[in-house]
Design an enzyme around this catalytic site. Structure first.
Site, short mmCIF file in Angstrom:
data_model
loop_
_atom_site.label_atom_id
_atom_site.label_comp_id
_atom_site.label_asym_id
_atom_site.label_seq_id
_atom_site.Cartn_x
_atom_site.Cartn_y
_atom_site.Cartn_z
N PRO A 1 0.83 -1.22 0.00
CA PRO A 1 0.00 0.00 0.00
C PRO A 1 0.86 1.27 0.00
CG PRO A 1 0.12 -0.88 2.21
CD PRO A 1 0.87 -1.85 1.34
N LYS A 2 1.60 1.48 -1.06
CA LYS A 2 2.60 2.55 -1.11
C LYS A 2 2.02 3.84 -1.67
CE LYS A 2 6.48 -0.68 -1.82
NZ LYS A 2 7.55 -0.29 -0.93
#
Length: 248
Positions: free
Chosen positions: A115-116
């Protein structure tokens, strides 16, 4: 370009100049500061997806310096990992990640489902304190401090923690914005050479922000602070659960 050439060469976008190279991805002198803190367990239950299970009200807030990584280069990352169980085995759910380098953002999201988001984390030594700060634009969203190399940590315990499984949700939308891929992915850190590890006093502040919402999991009490440096390989992922399978 022939259709067979597209099939043969495609693994990332853009087709003829991908945002990142093929792995494996090896990290040298990867440095962590991990502040474990107590939070509201109901807040954790609102963000951790089944079939993962929350079993304690803890979060690991991490700052990570990666000065030398194959394919991804030199960058800094920060985020939150939540202790969970999957089929009775303890691991970590990667809840949020913020970093300052396009290649690992693209690769992390496309390959594993990390989840960057793009932001401006920094970790450095200021006199006798290890300091990590996360800015989203000009706004300070997180600040962690730790006494610098106070007490040597138990290497066996740290290695056990590094070898535990990690989980995340990989989401790839269809062209109509409906989900095309929605999977629970598991990965491991591999070929770990733990060079040093330290414990000491730590502090953590998380500040409300509409986009960089690390403060959604509030700090109630700091439990521990760990500083370590290691060489390691980021293992490829495997799908543990397909959220869309029953809907097909």
């Amino acid at each position: 370009m022939k259709i067979e050439d597209v099939r043969r060469t495609a693994y990332s976008m853009p087709l003829t100049n991908p945002a990142y190279p093929r792995g494996p991805y090896r990290f040298f002198d990867r440095e962590f500061m991990i502040i474990t803190y107590r939070t509201d367990i109901e807040a954790l239950r609102r963000v951790v997806p089944e079939p993962l299970e929350v079993f304690e009200p803890l979060v690991k807030y991490e700052f990570i310096r990666m000065p030398d990584s194959t394919g991804f280069g030199d960058y800094t990352e920060t985020g939150q990992v939540i202790p969970v169980k999957y089929q009775g085995v303890e691991g970590g759910y990667v809840h949020s990640m913020y970093l300052d380098d396009e290649a690992p953002i693209a690769g992390g999201r496309e390959l594993w489902g990390f989840p960057k988001k793009y932001a401006h984390p920094k970790m450095e030594v200021e006199k006798d304190v290890l300091v990590g700060r996360l800015h989203y634009g000009k706004t300070l969203c997180a600040e962690a401090t730790m006494g610098y190399k106070h007490v040597a940590a138990d290497k066996d315990a740290v290695m056990t923690a590094l070898k535990a499984p990690n989980f995340m949700i990989k989401i790839i939308p269809h062209v109509d914005a409906t989900p095309r891929i929605c999977e629970l992915v598991r990965y491991y850190l591999e070929d770990i050479d733990l060079k040093e590890c330290w414990v000491g006093p730590g502090a953590l502040g998380l500040y409300p922000h509409v986009i960089c919402d690390v403060a959604r999991l509030p700090v109630l009490e700091v439990v521990s602070a760990l500083h370590l440096r290691a060489d390691l390989t980021l293992g490829m992922g495997e799908v543990m659960y397909d959220y869309l399978a029953e809907a097909k």
